[in-house]
Design a protein around this motif. Structure first.
Motif, PDB file in Angstrom:
ATOM      1  N   LEU A   8     -10.190 -24.906 -18.210  1.00  0.00           N
ATOM      2  CA  LEU A   8      -9.217 -25.629 -17.389  1.00  0.00           C
ATOM      3  C   LEU A   8      -9.867 -26.747 -16.589  1.00  0.00           C
ATOM      4  O   LEU A   8      -9.209 -27.722 -16.241  1.00  0.00           O
ATOM      5  N   LEU A   9     -11.158 -26.623 -16.292  1.00  0.00           N
ATOM      6  CA  LEU A   9     -11.856 -27.683 -15.577  1.00  0.00           C
ATOM      7  C   LEU A   9     -12.129 -28.875 -16.491  1.00  0.00           C
ATOM      8  O   LEU A   9     -12.008 -30.022 -16.076  1.00  0.00           O
ATOM      9  N   ILE A  10     -12.460 -28.626 -17.749  1.00  0.00           N
ATOM     10  CA  ILE A  10     -12.880 -29.675 -18.666  1.00  0.00           C
ATOM     11  C   ILE A  10     -11.698 -30.316 -19.393  1.00  0.00           C
ATOM     12  O   ILE A  10     -11.743 -31.476 -19.763  1.00  0.00           O
ATOM     13  N   LEU A  11     -10.628 -29.591 -19.589  1.00  0.00           N
ATOM     14  CA  LEU A  11      -9.505 -30.069 -20.394  1.00  0.00           C
ATOM     15  C   LEU A  11      -8.942 -31.421 -19.957  1.00  0.00           C
ATOM     16  O   LEU A  11      -8.745 -32.297 -20.796  1.00  0.00           O
ATOM     17  N   PRO A  12      -8.695 -31.685 -18.671  1.00  0.00           N
ATOM     18  CA  PRO A  12      -8.094 -32.977 -18.313  1.00  0.00           C
ATOM     19  C   PRO A  12      -9.086 -34.122 -18.169  1.00  0.00           C
ATOM     20  O   PRO A  12      -8.693 -35.237 -17.852  1.00  0.00           O
ATOM     21  N   ILE A  13     -10.368 -33.900 -18.417  1.00  0.00           N
ATOM     22  CA  ILE A  13     -11.379 -34.929 -18.204  1.00  0.00           C
ATOM     23  C   ILE A  13     -11.336 -35.930 -19.350  1.00  0.00           C
ATOM     24  O   ILE A  13     -11.311 -35.562 -20.522  1.00  0.00           O
ATOM     25  N   GLY A  14     -11.338 -37.214 -19.004  1.00  0.00           N
ATOM     26  CA  GLY A  14     -11.346 -38.274 -20.010  1.00  0.00           C
ATOM     27  C   GLY A  14     -12.741 -38.503 -20.560  1.00  0.00           C
ATOM     28  O   GLY A  14     -13.741 -38.005 -20.032  1.00  0.00           O
ATOM     29  N   ALA A  15     -12.836 -39.274 -21.620  1.00  0.00           N
ATOM     30  CA  ALA A  15     -14.109 -39.500 -22.298  1.00  0.00           C
ATOM     31  C   ALA A  15     -15.100 -40.266 -21.429  1.00  0.00           C
ATOM     32  O   ALA A  15     -16.299 -40.000 -21.465  1.00  0.00           O
ATOM     33  N   GLY A  16     -14.621 -41.189 -20.623  1.00  0.00           N
ATOM     34  CA  GLY A  16     -15.523 -41.962 -19.771  1.00  0.00           C
ATOM     35  C   GLY A  16     -16.122 -41.137 -18.648  1.00  0.00           C
ATOM     36  O   GLY A  16     -17.189 -41.454 -18.134  1.00  0.00           O
ATOM     37  N   ASP A  17     -15.450 -40.071 -18.253  1.00  0.00           N
ATOM     38  CA  ASP A  17     -15.924 -39.219 -17.170  1.00  0.00           C
ATOM     39  C   ASP A  17     -16.766 -38.059 -17.670  1.00  0.00           C
ATOM     40  O   ASP A  17     -17.284 -37.287 -16.871  1.00  0.00           O
ATOM     41  N   MET A  18     -16.902 -37.914 -18.972  1.00  0.00           N
ATOM     42  CA  MET A  18     -17.585 -36.746 -19.521  1.00  0.00           C
ATOM     43  C   MET A  18     -19.051 -36.640 -19.091  1.00  0.00           C
ATOM     44  O   MET A  18     -19.511 -35.533 -18.793  1.00  0.00           O
ATOM     45  N   PRO A  19     -19.843 -37.718 -19.025  1.00  0.00           N
ATOM     46  CA  PRO A  19     -21.227 -37.548 -18.555  1.00  0.00           C
ATOM     47  C   PRO A  19     -21.307 -37.005 -17.129  1.00  0.00           C
ATOM     48  O   PRO A  19     -22.193 -36.210 -16.815  1.00  0.00           O
TER      49      PRO A  19
END
Length: 136
Positions: A8-19
């Motif tokens: 649930l923490l990772i699911l809404p994260i966009g690709a630019g914010d992944m690092p």
């Protein structure tokens, strides 16, 4: 519960914010190691885990400042929002096509050009074409 929390923490994260989120997950791993060191009464594991947790958190905050966004915005900015469809995105900003000649004219008229290589360039394997462009 920890698996559900992670998903649930990772699911809404966009690709630019992944690092940034990966650095934060590294922080969590260090925190878990420090807690394990406390449970085992191992001072070395506590110190190593605390250093890992601190460096992961500091790196996450520095990356958020570099993106000019708040730390909470990166983590919870997309939570509860409705994703825009491709039709909505197309209506929001028109796309202008350009030919290679147009790009060459823009580059020729520029006083200076800064090319920032990144992950996208590596995925596209564009480094060789970029070298050819800079040679021209």
């Amino acid at each position: 519960m920890s698996l559900l929390f992670g998903i649930l923490l990772i699911l809404p994260i966009g690709a630019g914010d992944m690092p940034t989120v990966i650095a934060l997950l590294n922080c969590y791993a260090g925190l878990a190691a420090a807690c394990m060191g406390l449970a085992l009464d191992n001072k070395l594991l506590v110190i190593a885990g605390a250093l890992n947790a601190a460096s992961g958190l500091i790196l996450s905050v520095i990356m958020c400042k570099a993106m000019n966004r708040s730390f909470t915005n990166v983590l919870f900015g997309a939570f509860g929002t409705v994703q825009a469809t491709s039709v909505d995105k197309a209506l929001a900003r028109p796309v202008h096509s350009a030919t290679p000649e147009d790009a060459a004219a823009i580059l020729a008229s520029a006083r200076s050009v800064i090319i920032v290589p990144g992950y996208g360039m590596a995925v596209a394997q564009a480094q060789h074409k970029l070298r050819e462009l800079t040679d021209l």
